[in-house]
Write an enzyme that holds these catalytic residues in place. Structure first.
Site, mmCIF file in Angstrom:
data_model
loop_
_atom_site.group_PDB
_atom_site.id
_atom_site.type_symbol
_atom_site.label_atom_id
_atom_site.label_comp_id
_atom_site.label_asym_id
_atom_site.label_seq_id
_atom_site.Cartn_x
_atom_site.Cartn_y
_atom_site.Cartn_z
ATOM 1 C CB SER A 1 -2.040 -3.187 1.151
ATOM 2 O OG SER A 1 -0.904 -3.879 1.612
ATOM 3 C CB CYS B 1 6.422 4.215 18.839
ATOM 4 S SG CYS B 1 7.514 3.749 20.197
ATOM 5 N N GLY C 1 0.803 -1.216 0.000
ATOM 6 C CA GLY C 1 0.000 0.000 0.000
ATOM 7 C C GLY C 1 0.836 1.266 0.000
ATOM 8 C CB THR D 1 11.832 -9.701 -11.271
ATOM 9 O OG1 THR D 1 12.921 -9.468 -12.171
ATOM 10 C CG2 THR D 1 11.301 -11.107 -11.477
ATOM 11 C CG HIS E 1 -0.486 -6.380 4.896
ATOM 12 N ND1 HIS E 1 -0.425 -5.958 6.208
ATOM 13 C CD2 HIS E 1 -0.240 -5.288 4.144
ATOM 14 C CE1 HIS E 1 -0.151 -4.665 6.241
ATOM 15 N NE2 HIS E 1 -0.037 -4.226 5.007
#
Length: 383
Positions: A199, A327, A71, A237, A201
């Site tokens: 994306s 963080c 993403g 690739t 995942h």
């Protein structure tokens, strides 16, 4: 102790059928899709077949999809590529204050390159309004980027309405749909959008693979060079196993979309009801839009406990959740999304994001609420 994963908005577990599809490619397919021999042609067929299946999920023609490394790369290619391609028309870009950092940091870089960016504010639910976009447009505006649904609070943006405005003024419209993929029906060809990022995942596919929808005939400059892959739009690739996994995940997501939404709404309802019982409705606050939202993301503030303390205590109980905060130097900074929503400090600094999906049960929701109640009770006794 059972570990409970409730951070699906960050990354989802790979579906077993997706893993099987990937293993098959890693075992049997090692050709380069750019090669002309039989191994290369087989690889090319795999890539093209995968593109067909992902295209079906997002409602576009296969040749309008470019496979990327995820993403973040999709967002970068969309913004850098469109800005460069249209820089002769103007150098003004519009986005919102609640975008993912993949968009916000790219916009900051574009500012360093001489572009001017307007960051639109949002309301208390985290939503931008189409009229705000219209008012911000200038004669030199070339690009607008607004996310489909927010990754921290789940609020859905008025994409169709904004797109009608941009298309009527010949302004490129990019939508970050990374969090919306698999949770909402997406029809690229039916929406007035030019670019849309995805994306794998987020839909129980592998990490490190994504896609960018690029409307036909829209000029875009590549950001990677070195090969002619992806119709000269993204050199390198192809990630064969990742692409196969993405395609299988897309196929599964398309087939289970209505059922998943209903299941996520059920889990959400159980979590909130259990918190009302274990914590008390006056001791927590749900952030985000009450109805225009993704079902699988619940952002909740517990004013009696700061975010970091709740995160650590839940982690020790085997429950993985998120803060949505950055963080820095070992300490959490307030979420830029919640800051843009102008939440009171007690809500801003006590927010936790619960997000769920494959593998989660109603018992998980009950357990999470019980643990939150136990943590808050323990903290009260210390005062």
């Amino acid at each position: 102790m059972k570990n409970i994963y409730m951070d699906h908005a960050a990354s989802t577990p790979i579906h077993p059928e997706v893993a099987e599809a990937m293993f098959a490619v890693m075992r049997e397919q090692y050709g380069n899709a750019s090669s002309v021999h039989s191994f290369g042609r087989a690889a090319k067929r795999l890539v093209n077949g995968a593109r067909d299946r992902v295209g079906e999920l997002v409602g576009c023609h296969p040749d309008e999809l470019v496979f990327t490394g995820g993403g973040t790369e999709s967002d970068n290619l969309a913004l850098f590529g469109a800005a460069e391609a249209r820089s002769d028309r103007g150098r003004h870009i519009i986005t919102t204050q609640v975008e993912h950092h993949a968009v916000l940091h790219t916009c900051r870089k574009l500012e360093e390159q001489g572009f001017e960016v307007t960051y639109l504010p949002v309301d208390r639910y985290g939503q931008v309004h189409a009229e705000q976009v219209a008012e911000a447009i200038r004669p030199d505006t070339i690009l607008v980027s607004v996310m489909y649904a927010n990754n921290e609070v789940g609020t859905i943006q008025p994409i169709a309405e904004i797109g009608e405005i941009t298309s009527s003024r010949d302004i490129v419209f990019h939508v970050d749909a990374v969090q919306a993929l698999g949770a909402l029906p997406i029809d690229c060809d039916g929406l007035p959008v030019d670019l849309m990022s995805f994306s794998s995942h987020k839909i129980n596919g592998p990490q490190g693979i994504g896609a960018l929808y690029i409307r036909r005939e829209l000029p875009i400059e590549p950001i990677l060079y070195g090969g002619l892959q992806e119709r000269k739009r993204r050199a390198g690739t192809e990630n064969m196993a990742g692409i196969a996994g993405f395609a299988k995940a897309a196929e599964l997501a398309a087939g289970s979309l209505p059922g998943r939404a209903a299941r996520d709404e059920e889990l959400r309802g159980v979590l909130i009801s259990a918190l009302e019982r274990e914590v008390g409705g006056s001791h927590f606050h749900v952030n985000g839009h009450p109805s225009l939202r993704l079902p699988h993301i619940v952002n909740i503030s517990f004013p009696e406990c700061d975010t970091e303390t709740m995160l650590m205590n839940l982690d020790m109980e085997g429950i993985a959740v998120a803060s949505g905060s950055a963080c820095s130097s070992g300490s959490l900074e307030p979420s830029h999304v919640l800051e843009a929503m102008h939440l009171p400090q007690n809500l801003l600094r006590s927010a936790i994001r619960f997000s769920f999906g494959l593998g989660n049960t109603t018992e998980d929701m009950e357990t999470a609420a019980e643990k939150v109640g136990t943590i808050l009770t323990r903290l009260r006794k210390r005062r």
